[in-house]
Design a protein around this motif. Structure first.
Motif, PDB file in Angstrom:
ATOM      1  N   ARG B 322       0.841  -1.203   0.000  1.00 21.52           N
ATOM      2  CA  ARG B 322       0.000   0.000   0.000  1.00 21.52           C
ATOM      3  C   ARG B 322       0.876   1.253   0.000  1.00 21.52           C
ATOM      4  O   ARG B 322       1.861   1.321   0.715  1.00 21.52           O
ATOM      5  CB  ARG B 322      -0.892   0.023   1.244  1.00 21.52           C
ATOM      6  CG  ARG B 322      -2.056  -0.936   1.171  1.00 21.52           C
ATOM      7  CD  ARG B 322      -2.827  -0.890   2.474  1.00 21.52           C
ATOM      8  NE  ARG B 322      -3.809  -1.949   2.551  1.00 21.52           N
ATOM      9  CZ  ARG B 322      -5.040  -1.851   2.098  1.00 21.52           C
ATOM     10  NH1 ARG B 322      -5.444  -0.732   1.543  1.00 21.52           N
ATOM     11  NH2 ARG B 322      -5.877  -2.861   2.198  1.00 21.52           N
ATOM     12  N   LEU B 323       0.463   2.222  -0.807  1.00 23.22           N
ATOM     13  CA  LEU B 323       1.211   3.485  -0.884  1.00 23.22           C
ATOM     14  C   LEU B 323       0.369   4.617  -0.332  1.00 23.22           C
ATOM     15  O   LEU B 323      -0.862   4.605  -0.485  1.00 23.22           O
ATOM     16  CB  LEU B 323       1.554   3.793  -2.351  1.00 23.22           C
ATOM     17  CG  LEU B 323       2.485   2.825  -3.073  1.00 23.22           C
ATOM     18  CD1 LEU B 323       2.552   3.176  -4.553  1.00 23.22           C
ATOM     19  CD2 LEU B 323       3.875   2.864  -2.468  1.00 23.22           C
ATOM     20  N   ASN B 324       1.028   5.566   0.297  1.00 25.69           N
ATOM     21  CA  ASN B 324       0.283   6.768   0.689  1.00 25.69           C
ATOM     22  C   ASN B 324       0.317   7.784  -0.465  1.00 25.69           C
ATOM     23  O   ASN B 324       0.848   7.489  -1.540  1.00 25.69           O
ATOM     24  CB  ASN B 324       0.822   7.354   2.009  1.00 25.69           C
ATOM     25  CG  ASN B 324       2.224   7.932   1.877  1.00 25.69           C
ATOM     26  OD1 ASN B 324       2.718   8.113   0.771  1.00 25.69           O
ATOM     27  ND2 ASN B 324       2.860   8.217   2.997  1.00 25.69           N
ATOM     28  N   PRO B 329       5.597   3.512   0.601  1.00 30.55           N
ATOM     29  CA  PRO B 329       4.956   2.289   1.109  1.00 30.55           C
ATOM     30  C   PRO B 329       4.814   2.381   2.633  1.00 30.55           C
ATOM     31  O   PRO B 329       5.715   1.983   3.373  1.00 30.55           O
ATOM     32  CB  PRO B 329       5.915   1.180   0.676  1.00 30.55           C
ATOM     33  CG  PRO B 329       7.225   1.831   0.460  1.00 30.55           C
ATOM     34  CD  PRO B 329       6.973   3.279   0.135  1.00 30.55           C
TER      35      PRO B 329
END
Lengths: 119, 464
Positions: B322-324, B329
């Protein structure tokens, strides 16, 4: 081996999805870069610009000095632009090669992931 | 879509922001020169007689040169940040490769945790605060580190170069001044075995190898360099710099510090005092804090991006990819920060930093043995892959490297502070068992789920 037209068509779809994605726009904020794609089996280069949070059209040939160079097969590029291929998998197996800073490489992968895959 | 004709492309495009030789040297040296270096150097002194600690450091330097050869050949074959994953996958069974990789990645948590602990303890000591305050420093340091990483802030190349230069020069100068101010001749500078056994010397060499460890992490910068050979040269120069600095610092410590000072959590502060008095303590406290800049920056980025890549590849749960909104990550960064905090606080409470040093030394020598094996195995499995850097006499040096580094790993894993102690081996064993359990029992499920998800997603590319 894919043709230049196939790659450009696939890229056009990728570009539309990316530019229409508000989350992706946030991710590339302030990230203006020149990206070269080299289809090693064709011996052909392509250039994409990211400017003002938008992906440019794909230009055949190399233009400007690149921040990132992505090297792979024409088939892989086509599949990647259509969202049928996870470029990280090919990268981790050494089939797609990258040159550029780790941060820039991350952004490229972010574009390919966020444009197609649900997070 | 238009595809206008373009002028003929340049034969070889060069990156706009490629790294030159100096940043590679400082990155390699900076990653190796963590705050833990001072504690490992002080610990090494107890294994040999008098001021002869430079001898195991020199021998370890030769071994590091051998490791440099293996990593150089492998990096030349696979000049990518994912090299370790690629060459291990091609040299051995993927399940074994993943188990070793995951176990090895825990070294990064240990180094981040130990740096947080050492910097926290050194700052608490410098400010004259009670020992428990070091825990607050640790929480603060890791909190800042995680926050800046999540915001996508990285230490700029120039700042990193400056930080490493300051650390190396300050350590050299302080060590030299401490020796000069001691006013007496060296004791047993060429008799490491005086009153010690040969086994002690071997343990000192294992710890010595640890002083060079992480110099090879610079291979993850292979995609950013202007010239591919910069990586090889940079690693070589880094080993030379580390050899000189560590040898001098260790001899200065053995010559000027008491046993109590050597076994403390901040021997470098005492070294500073021995060199230039009270202000030396502040200099070394500042230098210790600067080491953390490189460790936290390099450690968090390298490990989190590797975890991200492995998750994207399908070998770790998808949640870790998941990336912001800053394309960071965030799950790996938070997990790394949390794990490092737990380890650092556990060490601060139990005062077992020597165990941490031994675990790090054992894991690093283990990975050097693995690198020797991979270089050797790929000579037969991929004989035609171009090797811009080729180790001479690999058929001889490869097996020697495997045996020597495996032996040093075994010794380091059961020895703490010159005493038999199986704690490092138990910790590594638990880490390896957890990694193996994940790879053998959980990963097949993760991969099957990913396969099912992909199979359910129709292909978008038009069929022609």
């Amino acid at each position: 081996m894919a043709s230049i037209e196939e790659i450009c068509e696939a890229f056009a779809d990728w570009r539309t999805r990316s530019n229409d994605n508000p989350r992706l726009s946030k991710m590339v904020k302030g990230w203006d870069r020149v990206i070269h794609f080299t289809a090693s089996d064709m011996g052909q280069g392509f250039t994409m610009l990211v400017k003002d949070q938008l992906l440019s059209e794909l230009v055949v040939g190399y233009h400007d000095q690149p921040d990132v160079i992505v090297t792979g097969s024409s088939e892989d590029f086509c599949d990647m632009f259509w969202g049928d291929l996870n470029p990280s998998e090919k990268y981790m197996s050494g089939e797609i090669k990258l040159a550029g800073s780790q941060q820039d490489v991350m952004r490229i992968d972010a574009i390919s992931m966020v444009a197609f895959l649900d997070q | 879509m238009t595809a206008p004709a373009a002028p003929s492309p340049p034969a070889q495009a060069t990156l706009r922001r490629a790294l030159g030789q100096f940043p590679i040297v400082t990155t390699s040296t900076g990653l190796a020169f963590a705050a833990l270096e001072y504690l490992a150097a002080a610990g090494l002194v107890t294994y040999v007689a008098g001021d002869s600690a430079w001898i195991p450091i020199g021998v370890a330097g030769l071994l590091a040169l051998m490791a440099y050869g293996f990593f150089g050949e492998l990096n030349g074959m696979f000049p990518t940040a994912a090299a370790i994953r690629i060459y291990m996958q091609r040299a051995m069974d993927d399940r074994i490769a993943l188990t070793i990789t995951f176990t090895y990645m825990s070294t990064i948590v240990l180094v981040i945790a130990s740096d947080a602990f050492i910097v926290g303890t050194a700052l608490a000591r410098a400010f004259g605060e009670p020992p428990w305050v070091s825990s607050l420093w640790i929480i603060g340091l890791l909190g800042i580190s995680v926050t800046t990483n999540l915001r996508g802030v990285t230490v700029a190349g120039l700042l990193q170069d400056l930080a490493t230069t300051i650390v190396v020069l300050a350590t050299l100068v302080i060590s030299a001044l401490a020796l000069l101010h001691s006013g007496h001749a060296l004791h047993n500078p060429i008799q490491p075995l005086h009153g010690h056994s040969a086994a002690d010397l071997v343990e000192a060499i294992a710890l010595g190898v640890f002083l060079y460890s992480a110099f090879e992490w610079v291979t993850t910068s292979a995609e950013e360099v202007r010239r591919p050979e910069s990586i090889h040269r940079g690693m070589l120069m880094s080993i030379g710099i580390l050899c000189v600095v560590c040898a001098l610092a260790t001899v200065a410590m053995s010559h000027t510090l008491t046993h109590h000072e050597l076994s403390s959590a901040y021997p470098q502060l005492y070294l500073g005092v021995a060199a230039i008095g009270h202000s030396g303590m502040w200099v070394m406290a500042g230098v210790t804090a600067v080491t953390a800049l490189n460790t936290f920056n390099g450690g968090f980025i390298t490990a989190s991006r590797f975890i991200y890549g492995t998750a994207r590849e399908g070998s770790l749960p998808r949640q870790l990819a998941r990336l912001n909104d800053r394309a960071v990550p965030w799950v790996p960064v938070v997990v790394l920060g949390g794990a490092s905090l737990l380890v650092a606080l556990a060490v601060a409470l139990s005062h077992t930093w020597e165990v941490l040093v031994a675990v790090g030394a054992a894991l690093e020598t283990m990975i050097y043995a693995v690198a020797a094996f991979c270089a050797l195995r790929l000579r037969s499995r991929q004989p035609d892959t171009p090797r811009p850097f080729r180790v001479r006499l690999l058929p001889v040096l490869g097996p020697v490297g495997v045996v020597v580094f495996a032996m040093l790993a075994a010794i380091a894993s059961v020895s703490v502070n010159n005493h038999f102690n199986p704690a490092p081996l138990i910790i590594i064993g638990i880490g390896a068992a957890l990694s193996a359990f994940y790879v053998l029992r959980i990963l097949p499920g993760v991969r099957a789920k990913e396969e099912a998800r992909r199979a359910a997603t129709p292909r978008r590319r038009p069929v022609r």
